[in-house]
Design an enzyme around this catalytic site. Structure first.
Site, PDB file in Angstrom:
ATOM      1  N   HIS A 118      75.232 -24.326 -39.589  1.00  0.00           N
ATOM      2  CA  HIS A 118      75.658 -23.698 -40.660  1.00  0.00           C
ATOM      3  C   HIS A 118      74.772 -24.965 -41.978  1.00  0.00           C
ATOM      4  O   HIS A 118      74.902 -25.204 -42.522  1.00  0.00           O
ATOM      5  CB  HIS A 118      76.664 -24.519 -40.925  1.00  0.00           C
ATOM      6  CG  HIS A 118      78.076 -23.174 -40.743  1.00  0.00           C
ATOM      7  ND1 HIS A 118      77.427 -22.054 -40.480  1.00  0.00           N
ATOM      8  CD2 HIS A 118      79.311 -23.436 -40.248  1.00  0.00           C
ATOM      9  CE1 HIS A 118      78.719 -21.878 -39.210  1.00  0.00           C
ATOM     10  NE2 HIS A 118      79.798 -22.424 -39.649  1.00  0.00           N
ATOM     11  N   HIS A 187      82.257 -18.639 -45.358  1.00  0.00           N
ATOM     12  CA  HIS A 187      83.582 -19.392 -44.827  1.00  0.00           C
ATOM     13  C   HIS A 187      84.653 -19.526 -44.746  1.00  0.00           C
ATOM     14  O   HIS A 187      85.248 -20.764 -44.401  1.00  0.00           O
ATOM     15  CB  HIS A 187      82.459 -20.387 -43.800  1.00  0.00           C
ATOM     16  CG  HIS A 187      82.659 -21.451 -42.647  1.00  0.00           C
ATOM     17  ND1 HIS A 187      84.452 -21.279 -42.145  1.00  0.00           N
ATOM     18  CD2 HIS A 187      81.654 -21.498 -41.527  1.00  0.00           C
ATOM     19  CE1 HIS A 187      84.347 -21.388 -41.002  1.00  0.00           C
ATOM     20  NE2 HIS A 187      82.944 -21.655 -40.451  1.00  0.00           N
ATOM     21  N   GLU A 323      82.979 -13.799 -40.702  1.00  0.00           N
ATOM     22  CA  GLU A 323      81.459 -14.544 -41.524  1.00  0.00           C
ATOM     23  C   GLU A 323      80.572 -13.487 -41.565  1.00  0.00           C
ATOM     24  O   GLU A 323      79.668 -13.090 -40.491  1.00  0.00           O
ATOM     25  CB  GLU A 323      80.984 -15.540 -41.092  1.00  0.00           C
ATOM     26  CG  GLU A 323      82.330 -16.794 -40.634  1.00  0.00           C
ATOM     27  CD  GLU A 323      82.008 -18.041 -39.732  1.00  0.00           C
ATOM     28  OE1 GLU A 323      80.902 -18.841 -40.609  1.00  0.00           O
ATOM     29  OE2 GLU A 323      82.716 -18.029 -38.759  1.00  0.00           O
TER      30      GLU A 323
HETATM   31  C1  GLA Z   1      81.570 -21.320 -37.088  1.00  0.00           C
HETATM   32  C2  GLA Z   1      81.142 -21.522 -36.150  1.00  0.00           C
HETATM   33  C3  GLA Z   1      81.712 -22.029 -34.852  1.00  0.00           C
HETATM   34  C4  GLA Z   1      82.581 -23.744 -36.152  1.00  0.00           C
HETATM   35  C5  GLA Z   1      82.882 -22.884 -37.325  1.00  0.00           C
HETATM   36  C6  GLA Z   1      83.233 -24.260 -38.150  1.00  0.00           C
HETATM   37  O1  GLA Z   1      82.555 -19.855 -37.266  1.00  0.00           O
HETATM   38  O2  GLA Z   1      80.949 -20.371 -34.817  1.00  0.00           O
HETATM   39  O3  GLA Z   1      82.202 -22.538 -34.138  1.00  0.00           O
HETATM   40  O4  GLA Z   1      81.510 -24.282 -35.853  1.00  0.00           O
HETATM   41  O5  GLA Z   1      81.653 -22.160 -37.995  1.00  0.00           O
HETATM   42  O6  GLA Z   1      83.625 -25.128 -37.774  1.00  0.00           O
END
Ligand code: GLA
Length: 359
Positions: A118, A187, A323
């Site tokens: 991220h 997210h 997402e």
């Molecule tokens: C995304 C990732 C997960 C996790 C979340 C945040 O969905 O794929 O593995 O890192 O973000 O916790």
């Protein structure tokens, strides 16, 4: 006819702004309320985050259907969940935090074991965006400087949130002054039963996808596009989320549940349905449409109960993320739809969350 209906829906939307507190360095943070006849969404300038979405169930009872905090302090204390944030400059993982662009290798922060997640240690979720009111919504802007978290090029990102009757629409756009990579998504963790209603395991989901990108132990795609057929990854027909989540299936064991990218049908840039979630108890239905090529369906496996808000504990699998995005680690997979952005290009993409009810 359609146009006049859209405009009528827009005319009913009310937008207001209030203070959401101050950052430790004194920077002011605001919160916008977007209210239509059917939903009320609150968006803060800290991380361009969705703080709450209130909508009615089949009996008319209004609840907040996304996980979040009432206060800025809640968000500042939680560097793990990315609740409601716009994640970037690169949403999801980049293997070893490394990629090559125009023959040059770039190293971005490894903040998730050996990988970058991220956008790095200080991703877009940690920045205060500038904001301005627009018809039926708010436009957030972030200028990420050349070299920010190791990424090349000054990237200017705009994210517009607007409400239209029962829908919250997100329009993203980005420009750069040097070749770079970009993958922004929202997210939010949805729980259509309402905040504090327990896990999402009894909700049903449909994912409009025949293939997904299997991952290695570090949740990095292997590069394969695997068929969902005959696996617990098959959600072509609406299926209860908890039904197969604990199956003896290597991909699920690696991720501790669902945490994978599904390949959407249709072309990148074309609006298509990605997912439909149905909470059988409240009758709430969320339909997600997008122009993006993939969707990361994540079942909140890493929520461990260490964060709380207003008496609600954010325990494992109490929210699910959809997402909509380009595939994880695309910069290292030339066969995936490209995330490269060049000067002079203006990329625009969109995702809409629509809320309805079914008996
Ligand atoms: C995304 C990732 C997960 C996790 C979340 C945040 O969905 O794929 O593995 O890192 O973000 O916790």
């Amino acid at each position: 006819m359609l146009l006049s209906m859209t405009m009528a829906a827009q005319a009913h939307a009310e937008v207001s702004k209030a203070s959401f507190g101050k950052m430790p360095d004194g920077t002011a943070v605001d919160i916008y309320t977007l209210k239509s006849d059917a939903i009320e969404a609150k968006i803060t300038t800290f991380g361009a985050r969705i703080v709450s979405i209130k909508t009615a169930d089949k009996a008319g009872k209004v609840d907040d259907v996304v996980l979040g905090y009432d206060t800025l302090d809640g968000y500042l204390a939680d560097k793990k969940t990315y609740f409601g944030a716009v994640v970037g400059r690169y949403g999801n993982r980049i293997a070893h935090g490394k990629f090559t662009l125009d023959g040059k290798t770039y190293q971005v922060p490894k903040n998730n074991d050996d990988n970058s997640l991220h956008g790095g240690t200080v991703g877009f979720d940690q920045h205060v965006w500038t904001a301005k009111e627009i018809p039926a919504g708010v436009e957030m802007t972030l200028v990420s400087k050349d070299g920010d978290q190791g990424y090349p090029g000054t990237l200017t990102a705009h994210v517009r949130y607007t409400v239209h009757h029962n829908a919250l629409r997100i329009d993203y756009s980005a420009t750069t002054d040097k070749d770079t990579v970009v993958n922004l998504t929202n997210h939010s963790y949805f729980n259509l039963g309402g905040l504090g209603s327990g896990t999402i395991l009894d909700e049903e989901i449909m994912l409009a996808s025949d293939k997904y990108t299997p991952t290695d132990a570090g949740l990095i795609p292997t590069g394969e596009l695997a068929t969902v057929e005959g696996t617990p990854m098959d959600f072509r027909k609406s299926t209860v989320i908890g039904k197969r989540i604990n199956d003896d299936f290597e991909q699920l064991k690696r991720a501790g549940g669902y945490d994978h990218n599904w390949v959407l049908r249709g072309a990148t840039g074309e609006t298509k349905t990605a997912a439909k979630v149905h909470d059988l108890k409240t009758g709430r239905v969320l339909t997600v449409t997008t122009t993006e090529p993939g969707v990361q369906f994540y079942t909140g496996n890493f929520l461990d109960g260490s964060f709380h808000s207003n008496g609600v504990t954010f325990s494992k699998r109490t929210g699910l993320c959809l997402e909509t995005q380009h595939f994880p680690d695309s910069p290292n997979h030339p066969s995936f739809p490209t995330t490269e952005l060049k000067p002079g290009e203006a990329r625009h993409w969109t995702t809409t969350f629509t809320f309805t009810t079914e008996k």
